[in-house]
Design a protein around this motif. Structure first.
Motif, PDB file in Angstrom:
ATOM      1  N   TYR A  90       2.215  -5.699   6.986  1.00 15.73           N
ATOM      2  CA  TYR A  90       2.229  -4.846   5.795  1.00 15.73           C
ATOM      3  C   TYR A  90       2.423  -5.669   4.523  1.00 15.73           C
ATOM      4  O   TYR A  90       1.820  -5.372   3.487  1.00 15.73           O
ATOM      5  N   GLU A  91       3.256  -6.692   4.598  1.00 17.91           N
ATOM      6  CA  GLU A  91       3.460  -7.526   3.416  1.00 17.91           C
ATOM      7  C   GLU A  91       2.160  -8.205   3.006  1.00 17.91           C
ATOM      8  O   GLU A  91       1.774  -8.188   1.834  1.00 17.91           O
ATOM      9  N   GLN A  92       1.474  -8.798   3.971  1.00 17.45           N
ATOM     10  CA  GLN A  92       0.246  -9.525   3.665  1.00 17.45           C
ATOM     11  C   GLN A  92      -0.881  -8.587   3.242  1.00 17.45           C
ATOM     12  O   GLN A  92      -1.638  -8.876   2.307  1.00 17.45           O
ATOM     13  N   ASN A  93      -1.011  -7.464   3.939  1.00 18.70           N
ATOM     14  CA  ASN A  93      -2.196  -6.622   3.747  1.00 18.70           C
ATOM     15  C   ASN A  93      -2.006  -5.479   2.756  1.00 18.70           C
ATOM     16  O   ASN A  93      -2.965  -5.094   2.085  1.00 18.70           O
ATOM     17  N   VAL A  94      -0.813  -4.930   2.680  1.00 17.73           N
ATOM     18  CA  VAL A  94      -0.577  -3.829   1.754  1.00 17.73           C
ATOM     19  C   VAL A  94       0.013  -4.346   0.440  1.00 17.73           C
ATOM     20  O   VAL A  94      -0.566  -4.148  -0.639  1.00 17.73           O
ATOM     21  N   THR A  95       1.135  -5.047   0.542  1.00 18.59           N
ATOM     22  CA  THR A  95       1.718  -5.624  -0.668  1.00 18.59           C
ATOM     23  C   THR A  95       0.748  -6.615  -1.298  1.00 18.59           C
ATOM     24  O   THR A  95       0.616  -6.675  -2.532  1.00 18.59           O
ATOM     25  N   GLY A  96       0.044  -7.386  -0.475  1.00 18.08           N
ATOM     26  CA  GLY A  96      -0.934  -8.342  -0.991  1.00 18.08           C
ATOM     27  C   GLY A  96      -2.063  -7.663  -1.747  1.00 18.08           C
ATOM     28  O   GLY A  96      -2.478  -8.122  -2.819  1.00 18.08           O
ATOM     29  N   THR A  97      -2.568  -6.566  -1.197  1.00 12.45           N
ATOM     30  CA  THR A  97      -3.638  -5.838  -1.886  1.00 12.45           C
ATOM     31  C   THR A  97      -3.133  -5.241  -3.192  1.00 12.45           C
ATOM     32  O   THR A  97      -3.822  -5.269  -4.218  1.00 12.45           O
ATOM     33  N   ALA A  98      -1.928  -4.701  -3.182  1.00 13.36           N
ATOM     34  CA  ALA A  98      -1.346  -4.168  -4.418  1.00 13.36           C
ATOM     35  C   ALA A  98      -1.190  -5.270  -5.462  1.00 13.36           C
ATOM     36  O   ALA A  98      -1.420  -5.049  -6.663  1.00 13.36           O
TER      37      ALA A  98
END
Length: 325
Positions: A90-98
């Motif tokens: 989630y950090e890489q893919n969600v927070t990263g996208t945000a």
């Protein structure tokens, strides 16, 4: 104007970068090299070694280059492992996208092509997946990709972001011998490593309700995939309307048994794969329709199965030219 490719030193990202270069489109790369390779990016392409979580770096890149848009490929892409590492995923893919979207908004960059995944569908109850097939991801990876699509949708409402997301299944092959798939989880690298080590490749289950009893999946050539990203980027930059999501699918699929036969034929290594039990959760068949992408993105399966195997094998041998006994 240039396009920023996040994760542009990875297997898929580097092919997208090469497609941009070949078309004469300026391109910039950011990659933290956690799974990418610095030498996948040619010296002529501006390269930033860093994470998409570093908003300051993203804003510096935008300040140093006149960005037309972003092709967002960077992410943690191991669905099976994501179950054991949900917070990291989630950090890489969600927070990263945000983080990417925030930097884009601050810099006034209004176009994005998002590398999504067919993992958003989970195990669909249909033989042919379309964009309207219900989404039911079964891993943190699949969930994170769906959330990424939602972030793009919501940012479009908020600031007028022009976007599209490309969903795809199994990407194989190579468009250049210096670009290869080094994933420890993908079928082609696993089979090639076994052959180079003198081991026998393995099939998990041969009793599925398919023509040869093995699982049927969508396998697409990485160069075809890269070309679709390029067309999507150019259409967004031109202000043309695109669907929010597209499946990049073959429409018919290939079985694991067919892939093993093709690998034996193309490599010249005669082998009979070992047969193991089914893996839990493996559906018999998952194939996607690519009709919308064909209509809007010039999507086509330009490579045969033998093309996919031959190009991937050549790149794998170039990366590790061990002599076979």
């Amino acid at each position: 104007m240039a396009w920023l490719v996040t994760g542009g030193a990875g297997y898929i990202g580097s092919h997208i970068v090469r497609a941009f270069e070949t078309s004469g489109t300026d391109v910039v790369v950011i990659d933290d090299l956690s799974s990418g390779h610095r030498d996948f990016v040619t010296p002529d392409v501006p390269f930033y070694d860093g994470s998409i979580l570093d908003g300051g770096l993203l804003r510096r890149i935008a300040a140093e280059h006149d960005l037309a848009g972003v092709v967002h490929v960077a992410g943690y892409k191991y669905a099976g492992v994501s179950v054991k590492r949900p917070l990291h995923t989630y950090e890489q893919n969600v927070t990263g996208t945000a983080s990417v979207l925030s930097a884009m908004a601050d810099a006034g960059v209004g176009n994005i092509v998002f590398s999504s995944s067919a993992a958003v569908y989970g195990t669909p109850d249909t033989d042919l997946v379309t964009e309207q097939t219900p989404k039911s991801p079964e891993s943190p990876y699949g969930e994170s990709k769906l959330i990424g699509e939602w972030l793009l949708r919501d940012q479009s409402v908020a600031v007028g972001l022009a976007h599209t997301s490309l969903r795809y299944f199994n990407v194989v092959g190579s468009g250049a011998e210096d670009l290869y798939d080094s994933s420890p989880h993908n079928l082609f690298p696993l089979v090639f490593d076994a052959l180079l080590d003198g081991r026998t490749p393995r099939i998990n289950g041969t009793d599925y309700p398919t023509p040869d009893g093995t699982c049927v999946r969508d396998y697409i050539h990485v160069s075809d995939l890269a070309d679709a990203h390029l067309v999507a980027a150019h259409r967004l930059e031109a202000g043309e309307a695109l669907e929010p999501v597209y499946n990049l699918g073959s429409g018919d699929g290939v079985s694991v048994g067919q892939i093993m036969t093709a690998i034996a034929r193309v490599t010249g290594i005669d082998f009979e794969p070992e047969v193991g039990p089914r893996r839990a959760g493996d559906p018999a068949r998952i194939v996607a329709s690519g009709e919308l992408a064909t209509r809007d993105l010039d999507w086509r399966m330009r490579h045969t199965l033998d093309d996919m195997v031959a190009s991937a094998w050549a790149a794998r041998q170039a990366a590790d030219p061990r002599e076979r006994e």
